[in-house]
Design a protein around this motif. Structure first.
Motif, PDB file in Angstrom:
ATOM      1  N   SER A 116      34.171  40.160  31.393  1.00 55.13           N
ATOM      2  CA  SER A 116      33.241  40.844  32.299  1.00 55.13           C
ATOM      3  C   SER A 116      33.815  42.137  32.868  1.00 55.13           C
ATOM      4  O   SER A 116      33.064  42.992  33.349  1.00 55.13           O
ATOM      5  N   ILE A 117      35.149  42.303  32.844  1.00 47.52           N
ATOM      6  CA  ILE A 117      35.757  43.518  33.387  1.00 47.52           C
ATOM      7  C   ILE A 117      36.439  44.342  32.290  1.00 47.52           C
ATOM      8  O   ILE A 117      37.263  45.212  32.580  1.00 47.52           O
ATOM      9  N   ALA A 118      36.082  44.061  31.045  1.00 46.47           N
ATOM     10  CA  ALA A 118      36.722  44.740  29.909  1.00 46.47           C
ATOM     11  C   ALA A 118      36.557  46.257  29.967  1.00 46.47           C
ATOM     12  O   ALA A 118      37.432  47.001  29.505  1.00 46.47           O
ATOM     13  N   ASP A 119      35.462  46.731  30.534  1.00 47.20           N
ATOM     14  CA  ASP A 119      35.193  48.170  30.569  1.00 47.20           C
ATOM     15  C   ASP A 119      35.656  48.828  31.867  1.00 47.20           C
ATOM     16  O   ASP A 119      35.279  49.974  32.152  1.00 47.20           O
ATOM     17  N   GLU A 121      38.978  49.610  34.847  1.00 44.46           N
ATOM     18  CA  GLU A 121      40.398  49.963  34.852  1.00 44.46           C
ATOM     19  C   GLU A 121      41.252  48.843  35.444  1.00 44.46           C
ATOM     20  O   GLU A 121      42.449  49.029  35.685  1.00 44.46           O
ATOM     21  N   ILE A 122      40.675  47.679  35.664  1.00 44.47           N
ATOM     22  CA  ILE A 122      41.388  46.580  36.311  1.00 44.47           C
ATOM     23  C   ILE A 122      42.343  45.908  35.332  1.00 44.47           C
ATOM     24  O   ILE A 122      41.976  45.603  34.195  1.00 44.47           O
ATOM     25  N   GLU A 123      43.567  45.676  35.794  1.00 41.57           N
ATOM     26  CA  GLU A 123      44.558  44.938  35.002  1.00 41.57           C
ATOM     27  C   GLU A 123      44.509  43.474  35.441  1.00 41.57           C
ATOM     28  O   GLU A 123      44.965  43.132  36.529  1.00 41.57           O
ATOM     29  N   PHE A 124      43.955  42.636  34.583  1.00 41.07           N
ATOM     30  CA  PHE A 124      43.807  41.220  34.917  1.00 41.07           C
ATOM     31  C   PHE A 124      44.815  40.384  34.139  1.00 41.07           C
ATOM     32  O   PHE A 124      44.924  40.497  32.919  1.00 41.07           O
ATOM     33  N   THR A 125      45.555  39.541  34.868  1.00 36.37           N
ATOM     34  CA  THR A 125      46.549  38.668  34.248  1.00 36.37           C
ATOM     35  C   THR A 125      46.256  37.225  34.637  1.00 36.37           C
ATOM     36  O   THR A 125      45.997  36.937  35.816  1.00 36.37           O
TER      37      THR A 125
END
Length: 256
Positions: A116-119, A121-125
């Motif tokens: 859902s946040i692929a587009d 600039e968030i770096e999700f780990t």
């Protein structure tokens, strides 16, 4: 307003005797049915109003230029969202418990949020170990809790450019791990969701889980209240710590 702490007191009274439990359960059931009925009766005409407005808009495109038309549509949409979340909150403590593969559950939920946040600039780990104890839970409602907390983190890191002057990378971290209390011979699954967004002022932390409390533009004030109530229904806990403009951490603990 009836607060979450009031529900806790009611449940304590329920434990005193079977008669008190039966009486209060009927009272709470009646309370939930009343809210459901009111919500249903309001949503029906509201849906008709919204459909009519859409019909007018399609037949008369010039309405898009009317001064208050766009705000009117937003207000109707917001009211419908509020009624929908009120219904969810009202039924959030009714669970369908099933044995759940915790590893698969959290990895799938993390992938769903990542997509859902692929587009952005968030770096999700996400850090989900390959071995976790199985839990009994309502997987649909628990997934709602985790995704709600992740979306809150997303809102936090996107809240404003001023919060990222020192660190341009907007970060969200999901950590899952098991915890054992040897003294009480109990074990639990802990979920930590942290972000480096705008944070929450200390004076707001004490009431953010209460219904209709929101400090977010366009928020209904029910998202965290729903998350808290679902967690309590699972006999778990949901807490938060925050340092404004540095880090916010929500910790969800579920008994095994």
């Amino acid at each position: 307003m009836f607060l979450e702490s009031d529900f806790d007191k009611l449940h304590q009274i329920m434990e005193e005797s079977p008669e008190k439990r039966a009486l209060l359960e009927r009272l709470l059931e009646s309370h939930q049915m009343t809210i459901s009925a009111i919500s249903h009766e309001i949503r029906n005409p509201l849906t008709l109003i919204y459909s009519t407005l859409q019909l007018i808009s399609s037949q008369h495109p010039e309405t898009a230029s009317f001064k208050y038309w766009e705000q009117l549509m937003k207000d109707v949409e917001y009211t419908n969202l509020l009624l929908e979340e009120l219904s969810i909150y009202n039924n959030s403590d009714r669970l369908t418990l099933t044995p759940t593969d915790t590893v698969s559950f959290f990895k799938t939920t993390a992938l769903s949020f990542a997509a859902s946040i692929a587009d952005t600039e968030i770096e999700f780990t996400s850090r989900v170990p390959d071995s976790l104890p199985e839990i009994n839970c309502d997987s649909i409602k628990l997934r709602q809790v985790v995704l709600n907390l992740l979306r809150n983190a997303q809102d936090g890191v996107l809240a404003g450019e001023e919060y990222h002057r020192k660190d341009s990378c907007r970060k969200i971290l999901l950590e899952v791990y098991s915890l054992t209390d040897e003294s009480e011979q109990t074990s639990s699954v802990c979920v930590k969701i942290s972000d480096n967004g705008c944070g929450i002022p200390s004076e707001h932390l004490q009431d953010i889980f209460e219904p209709f409390t929101t400090y977010k533009t366009g928020g209904t004030g029910l998202g965290l209240a729903i998350a808290s109530r679902i967690t309590r229904a699972h006999k778990g806990s949901l807490t938060v710590t925050s340092s404004p403009s540095e880090q916010t951490v929500f910790t969800l603990t579920l008994p095994v």
